[in-house]
Motif scaffolding. Structure first.
Motif, PDB file in Angstrom:
ATOM      1  N   GLU A 102       2.617 -31.541  20.136  1.00  0.00           N
ATOM      2  CA  GLU A 102       1.391 -32.154  20.290  1.00  0.00           C
ATOM      3  C   GLU A 102       1.211 -32.246  21.860  1.00  0.00           C
ATOM      4  OE1 GLU A 102      -2.021 -32.615  19.936  1.00  0.00           O
ATOM      5  OE2 GLU A 102      -1.277 -33.011  17.903  1.00  0.00           O
ATOM      6  N   TYR A 103       0.083 -31.541  22.231  1.00  0.00           N
ATOM      7  CA  TYR A 103      -0.117 -31.545  23.445  1.00  0.00           C
ATOM      8  C   TYR A 103      -1.148 -32.637  24.025  1.00  0.00           C
ATOM      9  CZ  TYR A 103       1.793 -26.777  23.313  1.00  0.00           C
ATOM     10  OH  TYR A 103       2.511 -26.015  22.868  1.00  0.00           O
ATOM     11  N   ASP A 104      -1.800 -33.298  23.013  1.00  0.00           N
ATOM     12  CA  ASP A 104      -2.510 -34.334  23.529  1.00  0.00           C
ATOM     13  C   ASP A 104      -1.935 -35.864  22.865  1.00  0.00           C
ATOM     14  OD1 ASP A 104      -5.792 -35.064  23.898  1.00  0.00           O
ATOM     15  OD2 ASP A 104      -5.159 -36.242  22.067  1.00  0.00           O
ATOM     16  N   MET A 105      -1.976 -36.711  23.968  1.00  0.00           N
ATOM     17  CA  MET A 105      -1.163 -37.898  23.736  1.00  0.00           C
ATOM     18  C   MET A 105      -1.940 -38.729  22.592  1.00  0.00           C
ATOM     19  SD  MET A 105       1.365 -40.005  25.282  1.00  0.00           S
ATOM     20  CE  MET A 105       2.197 -41.478  25.258  1.00  0.00           C
ATOM     21  N   ALA A 106      -3.333 -38.884  22.791  1.00  0.00           N
ATOM     22  CA  ALA A 106      -3.850 -39.724  21.708  1.00  0.00           C
ATOM     23  C   ALA A 106      -3.881 -39.119  20.253  1.00  0.00           C
ATOM     24  CB  ALA A 106      -5.338 -39.829  22.255  1.00  0.00           C
ATOM     25  N   ARG A 107      -3.775 -37.774  20.208  1.00  0.00           N
ATOM     26  CA  ARG A 107      -3.479 -37.401  18.826  1.00  0.00           C
ATOM     27  C   ARG A 107      -2.185 -37.517  18.316  1.00  0.00           C
ATOM     28  NH1 ARG A 107      -6.870 -32.574  19.915  1.00  0.00           N
ATOM     29  NH2 ARG A 107      -4.840 -31.542  20.291  1.00  0.00           N
ATOM     30  N   GLY A 108      -1.158 -37.325  19.243  1.00  0.00           N
ATOM     31  CA  GLY A 108       0.207 -37.445  19.016  1.00  0.00           C
ATOM     32  C   GLY A 108       0.534 -38.865  18.531  1.00  0.00           C
ATOM     33  N   MET A 109      -0.196 -40.025  19.078  1.00  0.00           N
ATOM     34  CA  MET A 109       0.538 -41.223  18.759  1.00  0.00           C
ATOM     35  C   MET A 109      -0.060 -41.791  17.530  1.00  0.00           C
ATOM     36  SD  MET A 109       1.713 -42.391  21.564  1.00  0.00           S
ATOM     37  CE  MET A 109       1.958 -44.259  21.221  1.00  0.00           C
ATOM     38  N   LYS A 110      -0.853 -40.884  16.729  1.00  0.00           N
ATOM     39  CA  LYS A 110      -1.308 -41.333  15.538  1.00  0.00           C
ATOM     40  C   LYS A 110      -0.254 -41.520  14.450  1.00  0.00           C
ATOM     41  CE  LYS A 110      -5.447 -39.959  12.922  1.00  0.00           C
ATOM     42  NZ  LYS A 110      -4.950 -40.096  11.453  1.00  0.00           N
TER      43      LYS A 110
ATOM     44  N   PHE B 190       0.262 -36.933  35.582  1.00  0.00           N
ATOM     45  CA  PHE B 190       1.117 -37.156  34.532  1.00  0.00           C
ATOM     46  C   PHE B 190       0.993 -38.535  33.673  1.00  0.00           C
ATOM     47  CE2 PHE B 190       5.031 -38.461  32.594  1.00  0.00           C
ATOM     48  CZ  PHE B 190       5.302 -37.290  31.547  1.00  0.00           C
ATOM     49  N   TYR B 191       0.838 -39.640  34.576  1.00  0.00           N
ATOM     50  CA  TYR B 191       0.782 -40.920  34.023  1.00  0.00           C
ATOM     51  C   TYR B 191      -0.728 -41.134  33.279  1.00  0.00           C
ATOM     52  CZ  TYR B 191       0.930 -45.889  33.803  1.00  0.00           C
ATOM     53  OH  TYR B 191       0.764 -47.314  33.191  1.00  0.00           O
ATOM     54  N   ARG B 192      -1.500 -40.489  33.946  1.00  0.00           N
ATOM     55  CA  ARG B 192      -2.946 -40.686  33.132  1.00  0.00           C
ATOM     56  C   ARG B 192      -2.861 -39.975  31.572  1.00  0.00           C
ATOM     57  NH1 ARG B 192      -7.628 -38.014  32.536  1.00  0.00           N
ATOM     58  NH2 ARG B 192      -7.159 -36.238  33.438  1.00  0.00           N
ATOM     59  N   LEU B 193      -2.450 -38.587  31.525  1.00  0.00           N
ATOM     60  CA  LEU B 193      -2.187 -38.033  30.641  1.00  0.00           C
ATOM     61  C   LEU B 193      -1.263 -38.383  29.599  1.00  0.00           C
ATOM     62  CD1 LEU B 193      -3.114 -34.486  31.892  1.00  0.00           C
ATOM     63  CD2 LEU B 193      -4.647 -35.943  30.624  1.00  0.00           C
ATOM     64  N   TYR B 194      -0.011 -38.627  30.068  1.00  0.00           N
ATOM     65  CA  TYR B 194       1.135 -38.825  29.165  1.00  0.00           C
ATOM     66  C   TYR B 194       1.871 -40.145  29.192  1.00  0.00           C
ATOM     67  CZ  TYR B 194       0.525 -34.048  28.008  1.00  0.00           C
ATOM     68  OH  TYR B 194      -0.074 -32.779  27.526  1.00  0.00           O
ATOM     69  N   GLY B 195       1.569 -40.816  30.364  1.00  0.00           N
ATOM     70  CA  GLY B 195       2.116 -42.340  30.603  1.00  0.00           C
ATOM     71  C   GLY B 195       1.667 -43.375  29.309  1.00  0.00           C
ATOM     72  N   LEU B 196       2.890 -44.015  29.029  1.00  0.00           N
ATOM     73  CA  LEU B 196       2.452 -44.934  27.577  1.00  0.00           C
ATOM     74  C   LEU B 196       1.985 -46.258  28.302  1.00  0.00           C
ATOM     75  CD1 LEU B 196       2.560 -45.319  24.661  1.00  0.00           C
ATOM     76  CD2 LEU B 196       5.010 -46.336  24.973  1.00  0.00           C
ATOM     77  N   ASN B 197       0.730 -46.505  28.102  1.00  0.00           N
ATOM     78  CA  ASN B 197       0.129 -47.826  28.235  1.00  0.00           C
ATOM     79  C   ASN B 197      -0.198 -48.482  26.966  1.00  0.00           C
ATOM     80  OD1 ASN B 197      -2.163 -46.554  27.588  1.00  0.00           O
ATOM     81  ND2 ASN B 197      -2.981 -46.559  29.547  1.00  0.00           N
ATOM     82  N   GLN B 198      -0.656 -49.832  27.019  1.00  0.00           N
ATOM     83  CA  GLN B 198      -1.212 -50.598  25.991  1.00  0.00           C
ATOM     84  C   GLN B 198      -2.223 -49.981  25.149  1.00  0.00           C
ATOM     85  OE1 GLN B 198      -1.580 -54.145  28.473  1.00  0.00           O
ATOM     86  NE2 GLN B 198       0.004 -55.504  26.610  1.00  0.00           N
ATOM     87  N   GLU B 199      -3.169 -49.226  25.968  1.00  0.00           N
ATOM     88  CA  GLU B 199      -4.183 -48.624  25.136  1.00  0.00           C
ATOM     89  C   GLU B 199      -3.643 -47.595  24.330  1.00  0.00           C
ATOM     90  OE1 GLU B 199      -6.826 -46.987  27.986  1.00  0.00           O
ATOM     91  OE2 GLU B 199      -8.652 -46.527  26.474  1.00  0.00           O
ATOM     92  N   LYS B 200      -2.895 -46.712  24.860  1.00  0.00           N
ATOM     93  CA  LYS B 200      -2.599 -45.714  23.992  1.00  0.00           C
ATOM     94  C   LYS B 200      -1.490 -46.138  22.850  1.00  0.00           C
ATOM     95  CE  LYS B 200      -2.403 -42.177  27.904  1.00  0.00           C
ATOM     96  NZ  LYS B 200      -1.911 -42.155  29.022  1.00  0.00           N
ATOM     97  N   LEU B 201      -0.653 -47.105  23.247  1.00  0.00           N
ATOM     98  CA  LEU B 201       0.469 -47.694  22.098  1.00  0.00           C
ATOM     99  C   LEU B 201      -0.298 -48.164  20.977  1.00  0.00           C
ATOM    100  CD1 LEU B 201       3.300 -48.298  21.225  1.00  0.00           C
ATOM    101  CD2 LEU B 201       3.102 -50.528  22.634  1.00  0.00           C
ATOM    102  N   ALA B 202      -1.687 -48.800  21.133  1.00  0.00           N
ATOM    103  CA  ALA B 202      -2.502 -49.284  19.924  1.00  0.00           C
ATOM    104  C   ALA B 202      -2.719 -48.156  18.938  1.00  0.00           C
ATOM    105  CB  ALA B 202      -3.616 -50.006  20.648  1.00  0.00           C
TER     106      ALA B 202
ATOM    107  N   ARG C 266       8.658 -46.970  35.873  1.00  0.00           N
ATOM    108  CA  ARG C 266       7.350 -47.845  35.738  1.00  0.00           C
ATOM    109  C   ARG C 266       6.288 -47.379  36.527  1.00  0.00           C
ATOM    110  NH1 ARG C 266       8.715 -53.503  33.798  1.00  0.00           N
ATOM    111  NH2 ARG C 266      10.910 -53.557  33.575  1.00  0.00           N
ATOM    112  N   GLY C 267       5.288 -47.092  35.635  1.00  0.00           N
ATOM    113  CA  GLY C 267       4.195 -46.591  36.366  1.00  0.00           C
ATOM    114  C   GLY C 267       4.147 -44.947  36.426  1.00  0.00           C
ATOM    115  N   VAL C 268       5.231 -44.380  35.947  1.00  0.00           N
ATOM    116  CA  VAL C 268       5.314 -42.942  36.196  1.00  0.00           C
ATOM    117  C   VAL C 268       5.067 -42.375  34.424  1.00  0.00           C
ATOM    118  CG1 VAL C 268       6.784 -40.828  36.682  1.00  0.00           C
ATOM    119  CG2 VAL C 268       6.529 -42.883  38.015  1.00  0.00           C
ATOM    120  N   GLU C 269       6.103 -42.820  33.544  1.00  0.00           N
ATOM    121  CA  GLU C 269       6.085 -42.645  32.140  1.00  0.00           C
ATOM    122  C   GLU C 269       5.661 -43.953  31.320  1.00  0.00           C
ATOM    123  OE1 GLU C 269       9.303 -41.772  33.699  1.00  0.00           O
ATOM    124  OE2 GLU C 269      10.360 -43.245  32.906  1.00  0.00           O
ATOM    125  N   ILE C 270       5.884 -45.052  32.114  1.00  0.00           N
ATOM    126  CA  ILE C 270       5.690 -46.216  30.971  1.00  0.00           C
ATOM    127  C   ILE C 270       5.052 -47.276  31.993  1.00  0.00           C
ATOM    128  CG2 ILE C 270       7.953 -47.181  31.240  1.00  0.00           C
ATOM    129  CD1 ILE C 270       7.846 -47.823  28.201  1.00  0.00           C
TER     130      ILE C 270
END
Ligand code: CP
Length: 339
Positions: A223-231, A257-269, A285-289
């Motif tokens: 999956e190239y899109d993080m929002a789809r991939g987190m489902k 990279f962080y904007r697109l693939y970094g894990l933040n609370q919004e993406k984890l939700a 921290r702040g690079v991938e998580i």
């Protein structure tokens, strides 16, 4: 197991199917991986005792040979060996004769001459532990502590132990591995372990530049899109950007990279509410998580570190017992040959 077996198992398993080295998860069966997890489970209790020792490797010498930097793996291998009552030799490569030009083979011959029983090897070259296992004196066990981009089997097994503790079983689980899969030995070993143990889906989420060619052949969806991939995820495993292994510009910038693939609370939700967050470390921290996620309620990152001791105790004790079984078999065959 036969001498002509083309898989790594002719090296890492005895004829009776016991571990004698631990080089890769390739070819290891679900019952053997489960046996490692069960044995590790039995060692967790040792870490909770006031005297954290069992005598399984008493009188044995374990040499830690880290030709690449490490915090977690090296420390937990040392603690694991000490908890098994082994004598531990930590070779400091920066001050050893390697820095004067001594070859790996000569270093090993010298350590063998000191009656070492086990070498724990981390090396930047893929296949270095395999090479050592092919040439080492019978009776000496080799444990891979991470080789190049190839494999990090004890890391994957401590990750599996952590997943099993939190999710009870692998069947039905959807697991994503996010980020720099291209340079990750950890991801390769995790994909192998998750598939063998029966996870429903192993998904990698990354930009195309950070994926190996033919990545699906490793046994995962892409999956190239993080929002789809987190489902629907039960487990999300973040990877470190391995800048030291990157040749050329694989990313526009760390910020992008962080904007697109970094894990933040919004993406984890977007994942299941009980999705656990893992990372093999070291974390950036702040690079991938995001810190709030790394330190948050769903993070099991420090459980992974603790489990590293029990898993490494399991692998070391199992390999040493495989070596002892093989030695007895050799002695028996020699006696029969003489009779
Ligand atoms: N996970 C891992 O291999 O960490 P170290 O590089 O600190 O050993």
């Amino acid at each position: 197991m036969t001498e002509t077996d083309p898989s790594p198992n002719h090296l890492q398993l005895t004829r009776g199917g016991q571990l004698r080295h631990f080089l890769t998860l390739d070819g290891l069966s679900r019952p053997l991986l489960t046996d490692i997890l069960d044995t590790a489970d039995s060692f967790i209790e040792v870490g909770a005792r006031s005297i954290k020792k069992v005598p399984l490797l008493r009188g044995r010498t374990v040499a830690n040979l880290f030709f690449e930097s490490s915090t977690r793996t090296r420390s937990t291998f040392e603690l694991a060996a000490k908890r098994l009552s082994a004598d531990v030799l930590n070779l400091d490569i920066s001050t050893s004769a390697t820095s004067k030009g001594e070859s790996l083979s000569d270093t090993l011959l010298n350590l063998e001459a000191m009656a070492s029983d086990m070498f724990v090897v981390r090396h930047s070259q893929s296949g270095a532990p395999h090479f050592i296992a092919e040439s080492v004196t019978p009776g000496v066990a080799i444990i891979n502590a991470g080789d190049g981009r190839h494999a990090h089997p004890t890391q994957a097994m401590l990750d599996m132990l952590t997943i099993r503790q939190h999710k009870k079983q692998f069947e039905g689980l959807k697991v994503a591995i996010v980020g720099d899969v291209l340079h990750s030995r950890v991801a390769r070993s995790q994909i192998r372990a998750l598939n063998e143990l029966g996870a429903e889906e192993v998904r990698v989420i990354a930009p195309g530049t950070l994926l190996p060619r033919d990545v699906e052949e490793l046994g995962c969806t892409v999956e190239y899109d993080m929002a789809r991939g987190m489902k629907d995820l039960d487990v999300v495993i973040m990877l470190r950007l391995q800048k030291e292994r990157m040749e050329g510009a694989l990313l526009p910038s760390e910020r992008e990279f962080y904007r697109l693939y970094g894990l933040n609370q919004e993406k984890l939700a977007l994942a299941k509410p009980d999705c656990i967050v893992m990372h093999p470390g070291p974390i950036n921290r702040g690079v991938e998580i995001e810190s709030a996620v790394a330190d948050g309620r769903q993070s099991v990152i420090l459980n992974q570190v603790t489990n590293g001791i029990a898993v490494r105790m399991a692998v070391m004790s199992m390999a040493m017992s495989g070596q002892m079984a093989e030695r007895q078999q050799r002695q028996l065959e020699q006696q029969e040959g003489r009779a």
